[in-house]
Write a protein that holds these residues in place. Sequence first.
Motif, PDB file in Angstrom:
ATOM      1  N   PHE A 190       1.029  -1.218   0.090  1.00 10.31           N
ATOM      2  CA  PHE A 190      -0.251  -0.179   0.213  1.00 10.31           C
ATOM      3  C   PHE A 190       0.769   1.367   0.164  1.00 10.31           C
ATOM      4  CE2 PHE A 190      -5.030  -0.404   0.812  1.00 10.31           C
ATOM      5  CZ  PHE A 190      -4.797  -0.904   0.220  1.00 10.31           C
ATOM      6  N   PRO A 191       1.248   1.414   0.274  1.00 12.66           N
ATOM      7  CA  PRO A 191       2.553   2.413   0.453  1.00 12.66           C
ATOM      8  C   PRO A 191       3.106   2.765  -0.392  1.00 12.66           C
ATOM      9  CG  PRO A 191       3.119   1.223   3.117  1.00 12.66           C
ATOM     10  CD  PRO A 191       1.855   0.534   1.523  1.00 12.66           C
ATOM     11  N   LEU A 192       3.360   1.991  -1.462  1.00  9.22           N
ATOM     12  CA  LEU A 192       4.062   2.279  -2.649  1.00  9.22           C
ATOM     13  C   LEU A 192       3.193   2.465  -3.461  1.00  9.22           C
ATOM     14  CD1 LEU A 192       6.282  -0.464  -3.175  1.00  9.22           C
ATOM     15  CD2 LEU A 192       6.767   0.889  -2.574  1.00  9.22           C
ATOM     16  N   MET A 193       1.810   1.957  -2.838  1.00  4.71           N
ATOM     17  CA  MET A 193       0.658   2.502  -4.451  1.00  4.71           C
ATOM     18  C   MET A 193       0.346   4.096  -3.912  1.00  4.71           C
ATOM     19  SD  MET A 193      -3.580   1.709  -4.513  1.00  4.71           S
ATOM     20  CE  MET A 193      -3.601   1.097  -2.749  1.00  4.71           C
ATOM     21  N   PHE A 194       0.247   4.290  -1.928  1.00  9.01           N
ATOM     22  CA  PHE A 194      -0.518   5.333  -1.818  1.00  9.01           C
ATOM     23  C   PHE A 194       1.132   6.871  -2.881  1.00  9.01           C
ATOM     24  CE2 PHE A 194      -2.314   3.981   1.974  1.00  9.01           C
ATOM     25  CZ  PHE A 194      -3.733   3.783   1.159  1.00  9.01           C
ATOM     26  N   ARG A 195       2.201   6.114  -2.831  1.00  6.57           N
ATOM     27  CA  ARG A 195       3.072   7.226  -3.719  1.00  6.57           C
ATOM     28  C   ARG A 195       3.761   7.004  -5.455  1.00  6.57           C
ATOM     29  NH1 ARG A 195       6.956   4.756   0.090  1.00  6.57           N
ATOM     30  NH2 ARG A 195       8.029   3.503  -1.326  1.00  6.57           N
ATOM     31  N   GLY A 196       2.634   6.214  -5.134  1.00  3.80           N
ATOM     32  CA  GLY A 196       1.932   6.425  -6.969  1.00  3.80           C
ATOM     33  C   GLY A 196       3.342   5.960  -7.673  1.00  3.80           C
ATOM     34  N   GLN A 197       3.494   5.186  -7.075  1.00  3.74           N
ATOM     35  CA  GLN A 197       4.702   4.262  -7.863  1.00  3.74           C
ATOM     36  C   GLN A 197       4.537   3.011  -8.085  1.00  3.74           C
ATOM     37  OE1 GLN A 197       8.938   4.142  -7.524  1.00  3.74           O
ATOM     38  NE2 GLN A 197       8.202   2.859  -8.558  1.00  3.74           N
ATOM     39  N   LYS A 198       4.677   2.381  -9.423  1.00  2.03           N
ATOM     40  CA  LYS A 198       3.968   1.486  -9.289  1.00  2.03           C
ATOM     41  C   LYS A 198       5.493   0.419  -8.980  1.00  2.03           C
ATOM     42  CE  LYS A 198       2.101   2.318 -14.058  1.00  2.03           C
ATOM     43  NZ  LYS A 198       2.932   2.549 -14.959  1.00  2.03           N
ATOM     44  N   PHE A 199       4.055  -1.240  -9.207  1.00  6.90           N
ATOM     45  CA  PHE A 199       5.101  -2.732  -8.115  1.00  6.90           C
ATOM     46  C   PHE A 199       4.945  -3.501  -9.165  1.00  6.90           C
ATOM     47  CE2 PHE A 199       1.492  -1.010  -6.196  1.00  6.90           C
ATOM     48  CZ  PHE A 199       0.602  -2.391  -6.337  1.00  6.90           C
ATOM     49  N   SER A 200       5.815  -4.662  -8.237  1.00  4.34           N
ATOM     50  CA  SER A 200       5.359  -6.006  -8.789  1.00  4.34           C
ATOM     51  C   SER A 200       5.708  -6.679  -7.509  1.00  4.34           C
ATOM     52  CB  SER A 200       5.974  -6.761 -10.148  1.00  4.34           C
ATOM     53  OG  SER A 200       7.500  -6.488  -9.212  1.00  4.34           O
ATOM     54  N   GLY A 201       4.926  -7.730  -7.068  1.00  2.00           N
ATOM     55  CA  GLY A 201       5.291  -9.036  -6.107  1.00  2.00           C
ATOM     56  C   GLY A 201       4.378  -9.639  -6.326  1.00  2.00           C
ATOM     57  N   TYR A 202       5.208 -11.227  -5.508  1.00  2.00           N
ATOM     58  CA  TYR A 202       4.457 -12.076  -5.291  1.00  2.00           C
ATOM     59  C   TYR A 202       4.982 -12.813  -3.611  1.00  2.00           C
ATOM     60  CZ  TYR A 202       5.401 -16.940  -5.170  1.00  2.00           C
ATOM     61  OH  TYR A 202       5.251 -18.642  -5.355  1.00  2.00           O
ATOM     62  N   PHE A 203       3.734 -13.340  -3.467  1.00  4.97           N
ATOM     63  CA  PHE A 203       3.283 -13.807  -2.143  1.00  4.97           C
ATOM     64  C   PHE A 203       2.768 -15.334  -2.239  1.00  4.97           C
ATOM     65  CE2 PHE A 203       3.174  -8.880  -2.035  1.00  4.97           C
ATOM     66  CZ  PHE A 203       3.704  -8.923  -0.879  1.00  4.97           C
ATOM     67  N   LYS A 204       3.893 -15.668  -1.112  1.00  7.93           N
ATOM     68  CA  LYS A 204       3.034 -17.841  -0.915  1.00  7.93           C
ATOM     69  C   LYS A 204       2.860 -17.368   0.522  1.00  7.93           C
ATOM     70  CE  LYS A 204       6.299 -20.389  -2.072  1.00  7.93           C
ATOM     71  NZ  LYS A 204       7.618 -20.783  -2.035  1.00  7.93           N
ATOM     72  N   PHE A 205       1.394 -17.632   0.582  1.00  7.95           N
ATOM     73  CA  PHE A 205       0.741 -18.524   1.629  1.00  7.95           C
ATOM     74  C   PHE A 205       0.412 -19.040   2.195  1.00  7.95           C
ATOM     75  CE2 PHE A 205      -1.010 -13.543   0.926  1.00  7.95           C
ATOM     76  CZ  PHE A 205      -0.971 -13.180   1.835  1.00  7.95           C
ATOM     77  N   ASN A 206       1.041 -19.980   2.755  1.00  7.83           N
ATOM     78  CA  ASN A 206       0.898 -20.706   4.409  1.00  7.83           C
ATOM     79  C   ASN A 206      -1.059 -20.865   4.574  1.00  7.83           C
ATOM     80  OD1 ASN A 206       0.117 -23.369   5.724  1.00  7.83           O
ATOM     81  ND2 ASN A 206       2.491 -22.940   7.142  1.00  7.83           N
ATOM     82  N   GLY A 207      -1.805 -20.908   3.991  1.00  8.87           N
ATOM     83  CA  GLY A 207      -3.016 -20.794   4.974  1.00  8.87           C
ATOM     84  C   GLY A 207      -3.562 -19.463   3.587  1.00  8.87           C
ATOM     85  N   HIS A 208      -4.205 -18.183   4.494  1.00  8.09           N
ATOM     86  CA  HIS A 208      -4.589 -17.028   4.321  1.00  8.09           C
ATOM     87  C   HIS A 208      -4.032 -16.117   5.052  1.00  8.09           C
ATOM     88  CE1 HIS A 208      -7.835 -18.748   1.347  1.00  8.09           C
ATOM     89  NE2 HIS A 208      -6.480 -19.177   1.309  1.00  8.09           N
ATOM     90  N   LEU A 209      -3.824 -16.288   6.452  1.00  4.46           N
ATOM     91  CA  LEU A 209      -3.111 -15.630   7.226  1.00  4.46           C
ATOM     92  C   LEU A 209      -1.938 -15.237   7.283  1.00  4.46           C
ATOM     93  CD1 LEU A 209      -5.332 -16.406  10.250  1.00  4.46           C
ATOM     94  CD2 LEU A 209      -6.075 -14.475   8.036  1.00  4.46           C
TER      95      LEU A 209
END
Length: 155
Positions: free
Chosen positions: A124-143
Amino acid sequence: MTKNKLYTSVFILNEANVLLGMKKRGFGVGRWNGFGGKVDADETILEAAKRELLEESGLTVNELQEAGILKFEYLGESEILEVHVFTACKFEGTPTESEEMRPKWFPIPEVPYNDMWPDDRLWFPLMFRGQKFSGYFKFNGHLEIQDYTLEPACT
């Protein structure tokens, strides 16, 4: 073989506020999130983002700005969710509750991260600054985030 499933998420920004929706049913129920969902086979990613925003919040937008692309892997599941994140500052209509979402404006410093997906506080901080981003998140469960990468995108 793992395949990607396309999704969208739209965040409306207004001065120092962001419009979030409380998910009332389905995947992510009970969490504040952007407005969006699956991309249907007969539509573009932008068309899906605009359609989902209208269905879930009652708002219409002419222009969306690309904010980033996030990929989510949930251990034990065969699909990776590829979420195209957009922002908009200009919109038509009044945020209206739908069967899916209850919209609410939040001052940016008061975003309710504890009631959101755990990855949101990271990008979110990147989005709020107007900085484009890419990410990958691996979750164990949904939390629990087991692993992630998050980078500013080249513009």
